[in-house]
Motif scaffolding. Sequence first.
Motif, PDB file in Angstrom:
ATOM      1  N   ILE A   1       2.291   1.825  -3.487  1.00 11.86           N
ATOM      2  CA  ILE A   1       1.260   2.344  -4.394  1.00 11.86           C
ATOM      3  C   ILE A   1       1.022   3.821  -4.124  1.00 11.86           C
ATOM      4  CG2 ILE A   1      -1.198   2.217  -4.960  1.00 11.86           C
ATOM      5  CD1 ILE A   1      -0.910  -0.871  -4.583  1.00 11.86           C
TER       6      ILE A   1
ATOM      7  N   LYS B   1       0.837  -1.212   0.000  1.00 16.05           N
ATOM      8  CA  LYS B   1       0.000   0.000   0.000  1.00 16.05           C
ATOM      9  C   LYS B   1       0.867   1.255   0.000  1.00 16.05           C
ATOM     10  CE  LYS B   1      -4.028  -2.078   2.130  1.00 16.05           C
ATOM     11  NZ  LYS B   1      -4.833  -2.230   3.334  1.00 16.05           N
TER      12      LYS B   1
ATOM     13  N   ASN C   1       1.706   6.821  -6.761  1.00 16.26           N
ATOM     14  CA  ASN C   1       0.626   7.740  -7.094  1.00 16.26           C
ATOM     15  C   ASN C   1       1.057   9.187  -6.860  1.00 16.26           C
ATOM     16  OD1 ASN C   1      -2.270   8.368  -7.699  1.00 16.26           O
ATOM     17  ND2 ASN C   1      -2.122   9.165  -5.616  1.00 16.26           N
TER      18      ASN C   1
END
Length: 163
Positions: free
Chosen positions: A25, A22, A29
């Motif tokens: 990611i 997580k 992003n």
Amino acid sequence: MSITNDSDYIEKAKEILESAKKRVIRSINHVMVFAYYELGRLIVEEEQKGEIRAQYSKQTIKQLSSQLTEVYGRGYSARNLEQMRKFYLVYSKSQTLSAELQNTDFQLSWSHYLILIRMSNDNERTFYELESKSNRWSVRELKRQFDSALYERLALSSDKKSV
């Protein structure tokens, strides 16, 4: 050396890996949203060529789209580049250096910003951006709250807590 079948041990290992995944990611992003902001800045600067006002030309974006798509594949259509341009224009309005530095700390996903840049009212956009961050709204939830006119309802309501 003994092999344990302890399910807590295995679950903890999975949690560590999921947490790391997580974070990766979110980092990717964040970097990509900043890259889109910078691409928007580059497009605006190319269009203006040192002038105070832009001599906007769709040809600039079409040419860049063609070149980027050839090298990097999908994701750099003329429409996407126009959205990056608008993203930069909307989020570069700050007056002070400190505000400008804060604007480059993009904490939401690109999909969130695509919804936010469509909002013409700066106060409304700021409201939805802050609410999305603090309440960890998904893109779907942001859209739902916007479509339900939460900002307007709060602005008109005398009982803001219940809204």
